[in-house]
Scaffold this motif. Sequence first.
Motif, mmCIF file in Angstrom:
data_model
loop_
_atom_site.group_PDB
_atom_site.id
_atom_site.type_symbol
_atom_site.label_atom_id
_atom_site.label_comp_id
_atom_site.label_asym_id
_atom_site.label_seq_id
_atom_site.Cartn_x
_atom_site.Cartn_y
_atom_site.Cartn_z
ATOM 1 N N LEU A 43 35.439 52.173 -14.890
ATOM 2 C CA LEU A 43 35.238 52.239 -13.937
ATOM 3 C C LEU A 43 33.842 52.441 -14.495
ATOM 4 C CD1 LEU A 43 34.752 52.693 -10.628
ATOM 5 C CD2 LEU A 43 34.544 54.910 -11.150
ATOM 6 N N ALA A 44 33.214 53.191 -15.433
ATOM 7 C CA ALA A 44 32.141 52.926 -15.708
ATOM 8 C C ALA A 44 31.366 51.023 -16.612
ATOM 9 C CB ALA A 44 31.693 53.576 -16.687
ATOM 10 N N PHE A 45 32.819 50.584 -16.539
ATOM 11 C CA PHE A 45 32.476 49.591 -16.948
ATOM 12 C C PHE A 45 32.204 48.280 -16.074
ATOM 13 C CE2 PHE A 45 34.330 44.964 -17.837
ATOM 14 C CZ PHE A 45 33.166 44.636 -19.100
ATOM 15 N N LEU A 46 33.174 48.500 -15.415
ATOM 16 C CA LEU A 46 32.633 47.825 -13.860
ATOM 17 C C LEU A 46 31.647 48.435 -13.093
ATOM 18 C CD1 LEU A 46 36.389 48.021 -13.202
ATOM 19 C CD2 LEU A 46 35.849 45.884 -14.304
ATOM 20 N N LEU A 47 31.282 49.028 -13.435
ATOM 21 C CA LEU A 47 29.790 49.386 -12.163
ATOM 22 C C LEU A 47 28.861 48.830 -13.379
ATOM 23 C CD1 LEU A 47 30.456 53.047 -10.978
ATOM 24 C CD2 LEU A 47 30.973 51.033 -9.993
ATOM 25 N N ASN A 48 29.095 48.815 -14.181
ATOM 26 C CA ASN A 48 27.512 47.976 -15.217
ATOM 27 C C ASN A 48 27.894 46.783 -14.837
ATOM 28 O OD1 ASN A 48 26.594 50.648 -15.335
ATOM 29 N ND2 ASN A 48 27.498 50.777 -17.429
ATOM 30 N N THR A 49 28.976 46.419 -15.338
ATOM 31 C CA THR A 49 28.788 44.999 -15.224
ATOM 32 C C THR A 49 29.240 44.182 -13.874
ATOM 33 O OG1 THR A 49 30.763 45.457 -17.346
ATOM 34 C CG2 THR A 49 30.761 42.779 -16.276
ATOM 35 N N LEU A 50 30.066 44.393 -12.469
ATOM 36 C CA LEU A 50 29.853 43.894 -11.751
ATOM 37 C C LEU A 50 28.788 44.253 -10.611
ATOM 38 C CD1 LEU A 50 33.851 44.274 -11.112
ATOM 39 C CD2 LEU A 50 32.658 42.318 -11.931
ATOM 40 N N THR A 51 27.026 43.869 -11.062
ATOM 41 C CA THR A 51 26.226 44.782 -10.222
ATOM 42 C C THR A 51 26.178 44.141 -9.262
ATOM 43 O OG1 THR A 51 24.856 42.973 -11.273
ATOM 44 C CG2 THR A 51 25.637 45.024 -12.628
ATOM 45 N N ASN A 52 26.989 42.875 -8.876
ATOM 46 C CA ASN A 52 26.793 42.577 -7.528
ATOM 47 C C ASN A 52 28.018 42.899 -5.908
ATOM 48 O OD1 ASN A 52 28.685 41.630 -8.648
ATOM 49 N ND2 ASN A 52 28.542 39.636 -7.510
ATOM 50 N N ILE A 53 28.575 43.722 -7.362
ATOM 51 C CA ILE A 53 29.971 44.785 -6.322
ATOM 52 C C ILE A 53 29.379 46.067 -5.654
ATOM 53 C CG2 ILE A 53 31.896 44.563 -5.839
ATOM 54 C CD1 ILE A 53 32.845 42.842 -7.684
ATOM 55 N N GLY A 54 29.799 46.878 -4.304
ATOM 56 C CA GLY A 54 29.408 47.759 -4.475
ATOM 57 C C GLY A 54 30.394 48.624 -4.900
ATOM 58 N N ARG A 55 30.221 50.629 -5.323
ATOM 59 C CA ARG A 55 30.752 50.978 -6.105
ATOM 60 C C ARG A 55 32.383 51.417 -5.112
ATOM 61 N NH1 ARG A 55 30.118 55.031 -9.068
ATOM 62 N NH2 ARG A 55 31.572 56.673 -9.332
ATOM 63 N N ASN A 56 32.268 50.936 -3.846
ATOM 64 C CA ASN A 56 33.285 51.603 -2.886
ATOM 65 C C ASN A 56 34.849 49.951 -3.182
ATOM 66 O OD1 ASN A 56 32.980 54.378 -2.308
ATOM 67 N ND2 ASN A 56 31.783 53.834 -0.175
ATOM 68 N N SER A 57 33.525 48.972 -2.881
ATOM 69 C CA SER A 57 34.496 48.149 -3.595
ATOM 70 C C SER A 57 34.970 47.883 -4.748
ATOM 71 C CB SER A 57 33.258 46.622 -3.189
ATOM 72 O OG SER A 57 32.891 46.562 -2.144
ATOM 73 N N VAL A 58 34.472 48.145 -5.856
ATOM 74 C CA VAL A 58 35.250 48.173 -7.308
ATOM 75 C C VAL A 58 36.400 48.795 -7.060
ATOM 76 C CG1 VAL A 58 34.674 48.956 -9.609
ATOM 77 C CG2 VAL A 58 32.750 47.973 -7.938
ATOM 78 N N LYS A 59 36.072 50.191 -6.224
ATOM 79 C CA LYS A 59 37.641 51.083 -6.556
ATOM 80 C C LYS A 59 38.588 50.458 -6.032
ATOM 81 C CE LYS A 59 35.381 55.488 -7.043
ATOM 82 N NZ LYS A 59 34.287 57.348 -6.469
ATOM 83 N N SER A 60 37.979 49.395 -4.599
ATOM 84 C CA SER A 60 39.439 49.137 -4.053
ATOM 85 C C SER A 60 39.586 48.290 -4.729
ATOM 86 C CB SER A 60 38.164 48.698 -2.967
ATOM 87 O OG SER A 60 38.234 49.463 -1.665
ATOM 88 N N MET A 61 39.124 47.639 -5.870
ATOM 89 C CA MET A 61 39.892 46.955 -6.809
ATOM 90 C C MET A 61 41.015 47.168 -7.583
ATOM 91 S SD MET A 61 36.436 44.084 -6.461
ATOM 92 C CE MET A 61 37.484 42.706 -8.021
ATOM 93 N N LEU A 62 40.513 48.359 -8.182
ATOM 94 C CA LEU A 62 40.897 48.747 -9.296
ATOM 95 C C LEU A 62 42.361 49.349 -8.091
ATOM 96 C CD1 LEU A 62 38.836 51.470 -10.865
ATOM 97 C CD2 LEU A 62 40.287 49.763 -12.082
ATOM 98 N N ALA A 63 42.301 50.242 -7.022
ATOM 99 C CA ALA A 63 44.024 50.295 -6.208
ATOM 100 C C ALA A 63 44.143 49.133 -5.833
ATOM 101 C CB ALA A 63 42.740 51.129 -5.095
ATOM 102 N N ARG A 64 44.235 47.852 -5.820
ATOM 103 C CA ARG A 64 45.232 47.457 -5.264
ATOM 104 C C ARG A 64 45.950 46.214 -6.110
ATOM 105 N NH1 ARG A 64 40.880 46.229 -1.333
ATOM 106 N NH2 ARG A 64 39.869 45.007 -2.247
ATOM 107 N N GLY A 65 45.380 47.162 -7.424
ATOM 108 C CA GLY A 65 45.434 46.406 -8.967
ATOM 109 C C GLY A 65 45.319 44.580 -9.505
ATOM 110 N N GLN A 66 44.145 44.824 -8.917
ATOM 111 C CA GLN A 66 42.796 43.336 -8.883
ATOM 112 C C GLN A 66 41.997 43.559 -10.276
ATOM 113 O OE1 GLN A 66 41.671 43.296 -4.934
ATOM 114 N NE2 GLN A 66 40.553 41.639 -5.724
ATOM 115 N N ILE A 67 42.275 44.708 -11.276
ATOM 116 C CA ILE A 67 41.680 44.388 -12.667
ATOM 117 C C ILE A 67 42.624 44.804 -13.675
ATOM 118 C CG2 ILE A 67 40.078 46.401 -13.297
ATOM 119 C CD1 ILE A 67 38.467 45.193 -11.252
#
Length: 322
Positions: A43-67
């Motif tokens: 999660l920390a890597f994604l938040l640092n890398t995907l700077t144009n995507i909000g934290r909740n959106s990144v968590k949703s992507m994780l939950a949906r199997g997009q990572i």
Amino acid sequence: MKNKQRSGQGQQQSYNKSKPNASHHDKQTPNKHYTVNESSELLAFLLNTLTNIGRNSVKSMLARGQIFVNGRAETAYNFPLQPGHTVIVSKDKIEEEIPLIGLRIMYEDEDIIVVYKEAGLLSVASSKETELTAYRQITAHVREKNPINRIFVVHRLDRDTSGVMMFAKNEEVKLKLQDSWQDMVKERTYIALVEGKIKKPTGTITSWLKESSTLRMYSSPYANDGQLAITNYTTIQTNSYFSLLEVNLETGRKNQIRVHMQDLGHPVAGDKKYGAKTKTIGRMGLHAQVLAFEHPTKGEVMTFKTEIPKTFLHPFRATPTK
């Protein structure tokens, strides 16, 4: 109240571990590939890398199997990344069922989830543990429907104990179960494979349990010195080397059965911590066979029962391995 039997024959979930496939749609919204340069949690890597995507959106992507990490979908926030790992962010929502490793869901509703846990799987990680646990997997399972869903620990099984355990799906239910555990739980039956031939076919062990500075439980020689623990047992089968017992708990203390079996002079097979000398089945001989309880919101009594592990019967067919 008459127990309402639930068969709990939930199926093991399946999962396709292949890499995300390229398609016509992928050409319009291509997957993003990233190479990990230093150790980090996912999660920390994604938040640092995907700077144009909000934290909740990144968590949703994780939950949906997009990572994906090295071609495999990962949903755990604290999955440990290492230098050289490849992280793929898929733009498409991938609706996949997440596999359950060492777990099987027996029953689930809006308030509770009952599972069968295999031996070798931690119920809940300690502060120093990062490995796969029942808690992590069931959390990922409930977040398939909604990324903000949570589960709550009600009770635990030791890593090497198999059998039935339950989680709450909201904090209110968790507190109700924990505050009224002794009244709401109608039956907790374990199967224990212990060393030696037990002479008395039935018995009750009562003691006051305490924990040492090395986190080892023991029975205090003094009354009222510790937590009262009461264990009842009935012999199912026995020979010169082992006894198979049905064990019913009147109290649910940490390591209660393991300590009481040692006190009885018949430690649980494979339980080196509490005096066992044999390793005949390659695991600890303890299985949570039955859990019956009053449903925290519906009021009905539900009973979940599993079979005795076949390996527990092997010592009665062959000479044990020392």
